[in-house]
Design a protein around this motif. Structure first.
Motif, PDB file in Angstrom:
ATOM      1  N   GLN A  16       0.691  -0.993   0.108  1.00 27.25           N
ATOM      2  CA  GLN A  16       0.377   0.286   0.183  1.00 27.25           C
ATOM      3  C   GLN A  16       0.828   1.242   0.594  1.00 27.25           C
ATOM      4  O   GLN A  16       1.630   0.970   0.521  1.00 27.25           O
ATOM      5  N   LEU A  17       0.529   1.854  -1.032  1.00 30.94           N
ATOM      6  CA  LEU A  17       1.645   3.305  -1.067  1.00 30.94           C
ATOM      7  C   LEU A  17       0.211   4.634  -1.242  1.00 30.94           C
ATOM      8  O   LEU A  17      -0.782   4.528  -1.506  1.00 30.94           O
ATOM      9  N   PRO A  18       0.591   5.943  -1.133  1.00 32.22           N
ATOM     10  CA  PRO A  18      -0.039   6.920  -0.379  1.00 32.22           C
ATOM     11  C   PRO A  18      -0.030   6.661  -1.520  1.00 32.22           C
ATOM     12  O   PRO A  18       0.587   7.469  -2.605  1.00 32.22           O
ATOM     13  N   VAL A  19      -1.292   8.583  -2.369  1.00 32.75           N
ATOM     14  CA  VAL A  19      -1.451   9.691  -2.705  1.00 32.75           C
ATOM     15  C   VAL A  19       0.143   9.861  -2.669  1.00 32.75           C
ATOM     16  O   VAL A  19       0.402  10.614  -2.043  1.00 32.75           O
ATOM     17  N   ASP A  20       0.576  10.836  -3.784  1.00 32.06           N
ATOM     18  CA  ASP A  20       2.271  11.329  -3.896  1.00 32.06           C
ATOM     19  C   ASP A  20       2.894  10.914  -4.296  1.00 32.06           C
ATOM     20  O   ASP A  20       4.122  11.090  -3.815  1.00 32.06           O
ATOM     21  N   THR A  21       3.125   9.222  -3.568  1.00 30.51           N
ATOM     22  CA  THR A  21       4.203   9.213  -4.067  1.00 30.51           C
ATOM     23  C   THR A  21       4.936   8.891  -4.796  1.00 30.51           C
ATOM     24  O   THR A  21       4.433   8.363  -6.428  1.00 30.51           O
ATOM     25  N   GLU A  22       6.196   8.446  -5.436  1.00 31.05           N
ATOM     26  CA  GLU A  22       6.797   8.386  -6.741  1.00 31.05           C
ATOM     27  C   GLU A  22       7.242   7.472  -6.023  1.00 31.05           C
ATOM     28  O   GLU A  22       8.537   7.328  -5.440  1.00 31.05           O
ATOM     29  N   ILE A  23       7.463   6.332  -7.389  1.00 30.71           N
ATOM     30  CA  ILE A  23       7.813   5.506  -7.706  1.00 30.71           C
ATOM     31  C   ILE A  23       8.392   5.089  -8.794  1.00 30.71           C
ATOM     32  O   ILE A  23       8.256   5.853  -9.858  1.00 30.71           O
ATOM     33  N   GLN A  24       9.681   3.823  -8.788  1.00 28.41           N
ATOM     34  CA  GLN A  24      10.736   4.006 -10.070  1.00 28.41           C
ATOM     35  C   GLN A  24      10.701   1.662  -9.801  1.00 28.41           C
ATOM     36  O   GLN A  24      10.481   1.540  -9.262  1.00 28.41           O
ATOM     37  N   PHE A  25      10.434   1.447 -11.601  1.00 28.27           N
ATOM     38  CA  PHE A  25      10.986   0.241 -11.737  1.00 28.27           C
ATOM     39  C   PHE A  25      11.475  -0.059 -12.144  1.00 28.27           C
ATOM     40  O   PHE A  25      12.888   1.021 -12.767  1.00 28.27           O
ATOM     41  N   GLU A  26      12.647  -1.728 -11.789  1.00 31.29           N
ATOM     42  CA  GLU A  26      13.695  -1.460 -12.275  1.00 31.29           C
ATOM     43  C   GLU A  26      13.352  -3.136 -12.920  1.00 31.29           C
ATOM     44  O   GLU A  26      13.107  -3.894 -12.741  1.00 31.29           O
ATOM     45  N   VAL A  27      14.290  -3.339 -13.983  1.00 37.08           N
ATOM     46  CA  VAL A  27      14.064  -4.625 -14.810  1.00 37.08           C
ATOM     47  C   VAL A  27      15.151  -5.528 -15.332  1.00 37.08           C
ATOM     48  O   VAL A  27      15.763  -4.565 -15.663  1.00 37.08           O
ATOM     49  N   THR A  28      16.034  -5.914 -14.159  1.00 38.03           N
ATOM     50  CA  THR A  28      17.049  -6.889 -15.335  1.00 38.03           C
ATOM     51  C   THR A  28      17.299  -7.851 -15.818  1.00 38.03           C
ATOM     52  O   THR A  28      16.198  -9.184 -15.910  1.00 38.03           O
ATOM     53  N   ASN A  29      17.205  -7.633 -16.577  1.00 43.69           N
ATOM     54  CA  ASN A  29      17.966  -9.177 -18.114  1.00 43.69           C
ATOM     55  C   ASN A  29      19.138  -9.591 -17.257  1.00 43.69           C
ATOM     56  O   ASN A  29      19.900  -9.252 -17.059  1.00 43.69           O
ATOM     57  N   SER A  44       7.775  11.838 -14.524  1.00 44.06           N
ATOM     58  CA  SER A  44       8.065  10.907 -13.284  1.00 44.06           C
ATOM     59  C   SER A  44       6.401   9.643 -13.223  1.00 44.06           C
ATOM     60  O   SER A  44       5.175  10.107 -13.099  1.00 44.06           O
ATOM     61  N   LEU A  45       6.266   8.957 -12.317  1.00 39.28           N
ATOM     62  CA  LEU A  45       5.577   8.053 -11.881  1.00 39.28           C
ATOM     63  C   LEU A  45       5.083   8.585 -10.160  1.00 39.28           C
ATOM     64  O   LEU A  45       5.355   7.893  -9.428  1.00 39.28           O
ATOM     65  N   VAL A  46       4.165   9.726 -10.871  1.00 42.42           N
ATOM     66  CA  VAL A  46       3.415   9.675  -8.443  1.00 42.42           C
ATOM     67  C   VAL A  46       2.203   9.356  -9.292  1.00 42.42           C
ATOM     68  O   VAL A  46       1.268   9.717 -10.088  1.00 42.42           O
ATOM     69  N   LEU A  47       2.241   8.298  -7.944  1.00 48.58           N
ATOM     70  CA  LEU A  47       0.736   8.255  -7.736  1.00 48.58           C
ATOM     71  C   LEU A  47      -0.764   9.093  -7.412  1.00 48.58           C
ATOM     72  O   LEU A  47      -0.376   9.890  -7.044  1.00 48.58           O
ATOM     73  N   ARG A  48      -1.339   9.092  -8.443  1.00 37.88           N
ATOM     74  CA  ARG A  48      -2.698   9.727  -8.218  1.00 37.88           C
ATOM     75  C   ARG A  48      -3.891   9.844  -7.980  1.00 37.88           C
ATOM     76  O   ARG A  48      -3.928   8.324  -8.348  1.00 37.88           O
ATOM     77  N   ALA A  75       8.748 -13.745 -21.421  1.00 38.24           N
ATOM     78  CA  ALA A  75       8.230 -13.874 -19.629  1.00 38.24           C
ATOM     79  C   ALA A  75       7.011 -12.579 -19.528  1.00 38.24           C
ATOM     80  O   ALA A  75       7.649 -12.152 -19.468  1.00 38.24           O
ATOM     81  N   ALA A  76       5.886 -13.214 -19.139  1.00 39.17           N
ATOM     82  CA  ALA A  76       5.206 -11.787 -18.457  1.00 39.17           C
ATOM     83  C   ALA A  76       5.062 -12.135 -16.920  1.00 39.17           C
ATOM     84  O   ALA A  76       5.280 -13.232 -16.634  1.00 39.17           O
ATOM     85  N   LEU A  77       5.431 -10.783 -16.299  1.00 37.78           N
ATOM     86  CA  LEU A  77       5.397 -10.354 -14.744  1.00 37.78           C
ATOM     87  C   LEU A  77       4.731  -9.603 -14.438  1.00 37.78           C
ATOM     88  O   LEU A  77       4.176  -8.571 -15.255  1.00 37.78           O
ATOM     89  N   SER A  78       3.794  -9.913 -12.670  1.00 32.93           N
ATOM     90  CA  SER A  78       3.048  -9.012 -12.369  1.00 32.93           C
ATOM     91  C   SER A  78       3.898  -8.397 -11.273  1.00 32.93           C
ATOM     92  O   SER A  78       3.539  -8.958 -10.540  1.00 32.93           O
ATOM     93  N   ILE A  79       3.577  -7.055 -11.024  1.00 34.49           N
ATOM     94  CA  ILE A  79       3.854  -6.663  -9.412  1.00 34.49           C
ATOM     95  C   ILE A  79       2.294  -5.899  -9.718  1.00 34.49           C
ATOM     96  O   ILE A  79       1.941  -5.135 -10.279  1.00 34.49           O
ATOM     97  N   VAL A  80       1.763  -5.973  -8.396  1.00 36.31           N
ATOM     98  CA  VAL A  80       0.313  -5.162  -7.559  1.00 36.31           C
ATOM     99  C   VAL A  80       0.853  -4.357  -6.710  1.00 36.31           C
ATOM    100  O   VAL A  80       1.795  -5.037  -6.127  1.00 36.31           O
ATOM    101  N   PHE A  81       0.650  -3.487  -6.366  1.00 33.06           N
ATOM    102  CA  PHE A  81       0.184  -2.688  -5.168  1.00 33.06           C
ATOM    103  C   PHE A  81      -1.476  -1.476  -4.895  1.00 33.06           C
ATOM    104  O   PHE A  81      -2.085  -1.427  -6.175  1.00 33.06           O
ATOM    105  N   GLU A  82      -1.706  -1.392  -4.137  1.00 36.59           N
ATOM    106  CA  GLU A  82      -2.421  -0.465  -4.041  1.00 36.59           C
ATOM    107  C   GLU A  82      -2.644   1.222  -3.792  1.00 36.59           C
ATOM    108  O   GLU A  82      -1.351   1.271  -2.320  1.00 36.59           O
ATOM    109  N   VAL A  83      -3.132   2.006  -4.341  1.00 35.75           N
ATOM    110  CA  VAL A  83      -3.168   3.058  -4.142  1.00 35.75           C
ATOM    111  C   VAL A  83      -3.509   3.476  -2.892  1.00 35.75           C
ATOM    112  O   VAL A  83      -4.935   3.576  -3.167  1.00 35.75           O
ATOM    113  N   ILE A  84      -3.510   3.951  -1.322  1.00 36.49           N
ATOM    114  CA  ILE A  84      -4.377   5.134  -0.645  1.00 36.49           C
ATOM    115  C   ILE A  84      -4.447   6.152  -0.987  1.00 36.49           C
ATOM    116  O   ILE A  84      -3.710   6.844  -1.246  1.00 36.49           O
TER     117      ILE A  84
END
Length: 739
Positions: free
Chosen positions: A575-588, A641-645, A729-738
């Motif tokens: 769970q991440l609050p609104v206005d949190t900035e996030i980033q993804f990393e993918v490693t080959n 930028s990925l800022v949760l809204r 490969a197909a992966l899924s990352i799930v989170f909740e914006v609160i």
């Protein structure tokens, strides 16, 4: 360990159990010693009841079949030692007699015992309550009264938790697991989901247990040599012995779920599917933490109701044991051969993720494994209905014995896979709305009563709150709901809108939701052979890694389990609050370059392609060299930028990696970006062309699968698009914006 544990994150749960870093080596040694103990006989009693007269269920017999196949083929139970009671056989007397004769009388101190119940649960008055509660939870057998209209029963023949405690205490072995896929609150139906709790409406107080039930308890108490005070003291201390796993916590629901082709208990299906994939080095608490998150996520995705599985254990202090007190006796697998008539075989698909089951039909190719995980050949699937299918052993050799395990090589996705829209019976002008929906490409309208729907078109009612993103939506407004009648944000119009006009308004959203379904059918984190890791983390402060997903079979030991590291709350997901900035990393982690794409699914179903985003040269951007980590977004390259809204809710990010060039998909990406006037580094948001893009992605994957088919002497089918797990490969990352 004698306390209830919420199934939260693996890290949080380990801390709750006292498994801090200083103790991990000792715990690992204890676990290895537990695995090394010689196993005795393995006994199981599985009870499933669908045929309740006035409140029938649909998934309990499937639960029994899921557990039976898992126990026999993955955990080495002898078929004669797995006793099942279904529907009319599952009377109160029948269940109690089977527990006595099959478990108590047969089990020796070194044996392993499992009791599973799928059906309705209830609450009864408890003449001798503990913990200040005046009730005792109970299991509802087939012959217990559910009461008639306006006439709730005063006395019922349910089997109380106290009775189960006494029966467990009578077992000679300490290696006991009880799984209860039922609950005692929130009964009834909502959308296509049903709650496994007996509804005895109109009663001002809970029913009383029958005199036969109380006499049976006294009989066992006396046989055990306990006074009433001693029984109370033992009950107060916790479960009798071993482990008790419940599908839901107190006051929560256990869903009898509609998975499309299969009806089953949400918890039992996800538990058994995970255990087909589980490695042999995972303690029970870690396995249940992962299954708990999956169950919570499913329940929250299909309804607003919370289902948080729990377990309570009575084990020696500090002891860590494997699930069911047994390590798996076979390699991880999607399926198993259950019958043969050379070269034809019958197949059980218990290890397939329910979201991907539709892709395991005709022209699916599976590797045949021996007990050590070595490939012995291939099986080509000819047909499948539900969890059972038929196939043909490829090559000239015999198909071998039953119990042979099968791992995915190529899955086959139907080319014209549709989005299934359930039509609420309250809709006016049903014929007109069916006509408008049927005219949309790959949208299938169907009555809600048939089940197997992805979304439901229905009006907001007084008892369903408007979604947070549309607080002004009023009663009577038409929109889309999840199968459990959870409203989809951004889908509601104004009261008085005709259903046909609502469909026209929702045309673009329906196409995006179709693209989402196609993308989710690709997910293969447990079966992909590529070595890929994906993480998500807040940019500033807090957690270093909020969620992590990796492929399991990509160059790793077959003993590994499907892995997800997540910092979750009791709600079961990050769970991440609104206005949190996030980033993804993918490693080959491959020794070759891969082509990477990232797609975000917002809470309202909107699709956002965030990578690649160099619209002039998408192929160059998507190509990631070997042993390289990609950051998204990256300062200096990306224009966002990925800022949760808002809207708040569940966000799912799909990470797709391919070892083969995505020429058609990347061409379509470049075309869409150019036509929309996007600059390099800008994401593609909520576009009506997403279905075309996903179809082009499947077409590229099918080119790779075609080579795999022909290498095995198989002719590809024109209406099936293959995905080769060796290349994708197909992966899924799930989170909740609160908020």
């Amino acid at each position: 360990m004698k306390r209830r544990q919420l199934l939260q994150s693996a890290g949080g749960l380990l801390a709750a159990l006292g498994l801090h870093e200083a103790n991990l080596l000792r715990q690992a040694q204890d676990y290895r010693q537990a695995l090394a103990q010689p196993a005795g006989r393995k006994l199981a009693l599985l009870v499933g009841i669908n045929a309740y007269g006035s409140q029938p269920l649909q998934g309990c017999l499937t639960d029994v079949a899921l557990q039976r196949a898992l126990l026999i083929h993955r955990f080495g139970f002898h078929p004669d030692d797995v006793l099942t009671l279904s529907d009319r056989a599952a009377t109160r007397d029948g269940i109690l007699a089977a527990f006595e004769t099959h478990l108590i009388q047969k089990a020796k101190p070194e044996d392993v015992v499992l009791f599973h119940f799928s059906g309705h649960g209830s609450r009864l008055q408890d003449p001798t309550p503990i913990d200040g509660r005046s009730f005792n939870s109970a299991l509802v057998p087939i012959d217990s009264s559910l009461g008639g209209s306006g006439q709730p029963p005063a006395t019922v023949s349910d089997i109380m938790g106290k009775t189960l405690f006494l029966l467990m205490s009578a077992l000679q072995t300490e290696q006991v697991t009880v799984v209860l896929d039922s609950c005692y609150s929130g009964g009834g139906k909502r959308g296509t989901t049903v709650v496994r709790s007996a509804v005895r409406g109109g009663q001002r107080q809970l029913p009383r247990p029958s005199q036969a039930e109380l006499a049976y308890q006294d009989s066992w108490r006396e046989r055990l040599g306990w006074s009433r005070a001693e029984l109370q003291q033992r009950r107060q201390a916790g479960v009798a012995k071993g482990v008790v796993i419940t599908a839901a916590g107190p006051g929560q629901v256990a869903l009898d779920a509609d998975f499309g082709e299969v009806r089953a208990g949400a918890f039992t299906y996800l538990l058994t599917q995970y255990l087909w994939q589980q490695g042999d080095q995972e303690p029970l608490e870690q396995a249940l933490a992962t299954v708990g998150r999956s169950t919570q996520q499913y329940a929250q995705d299909v309804s607003t109701r919370l289902q948080t599985p729990e377990f309570e254990a009575n084990l020696p202090a500090g002891q860590s044991v494997p699930m069911y007190f047994l390590p798996p006796t076979a390699p991880a697998a999607e399926a198993v051969i259950t019958g043969r008539s050379d070269p034809e075989v019958t197949i059980w698909f218990g290890g397939v993720d329910p979201r991907s089951l539709v892709a395991f039909g005709e022209n699916t190719v599976l590797d045949v494994l021996d007990s050590q995980g070595n490939t012995q050949g291939e099986v080509l699937v000819r047909s499948r209905q539900g969890l059972e299918g038929t196939g043909r052993w490829l090559g000239s050799g015999r198909s071998g014995p039953t119990g042979i395990f099968l791992q995915e090589v190529i899955r086959g996705i139907p080319q014209n896979l549709e989005l299934r829209i359930g039509l609420d019976p309250s809709l006016d002008g049903m014929a007109a709305v069916q006509e408008v929906l049927a005219a949309l490409p790959r949208i299938e309208p169907r009555p809600v009563s048939l089940g197997g729907v992805d979304y439901i078109l229905a009006p907001l009612t007084a008892d369903i709150a408007a979604p947070a993103s549309q607080p002004g939506a009023r009663t009577g407004a038409l929109g889309l709901f999840s199968p459990g009648l959870d409203p989809l944000p951004g889908s509601f119009g104004v009261p008085g809108e005709s259903p046909a006009n609502a469909v026209r308004r929702l045309r673009t959203k329906l196409q995006q939701l179709l693209a989402v379904r196609l993308l989710k059918v690709m997910l293969n984190p447990s079966s992909s052979r590529l070595q890929v890791t994906a993480t998500m983390h807040p940019v500033a402060g807090g957690l270093d890694v909020a969620a992590n997903r990796l492929t399991v079979r990509g160059g790793r030991s077959a003993g590994n389990s499907p892995t997800e590291v997540a910092a979750t709350t009791a709600a079961g997901r990050v769970q991440l609050p609104v206005d949190t900035e996030i980033q993804f990393e993918v490693t080959n982690q491959e020794p070759r370059h891969l082509f990477i794409s990232l797609v975000v699914i917002a809470p309202d179903g909107e699709l956002i392609l965030i990578y690649p985003n160099n619209w002039a040269a998408p192929e160059d951007a998507a190509r990631i060299p070997a042993a390289t980590t990609l950051q998204i977004p990256q300062l200096g390259r990306d224009r966002f930028s990925l800022v949760l809204r808002p809207p708040t809710g569940v966000v799912e990010t799909l990470v797709i990696a391919s070892a083969v060039p995505l020429r058609e998909a990347l061409r379509v990406m470049g075309q869409l970006g150019t036509e929309r006037g996007l600059r390099g580094g800008e994401p593609l948001v909520g576009d009506s062309g997403m279905v075309t893009l996903v179809d082009s992605l499947l077409s590229d994957f099918n080119q790779s699968a075609t080579r795999g088919y022909r290498g095995l002497g198989i002719e590809p089918l024109p209406d099936i698009q293959g995905i080769d797990s060796r290349d994708v490969a197909a992966l899924s990352i799930v989170f909740e914006v609160i908020a």
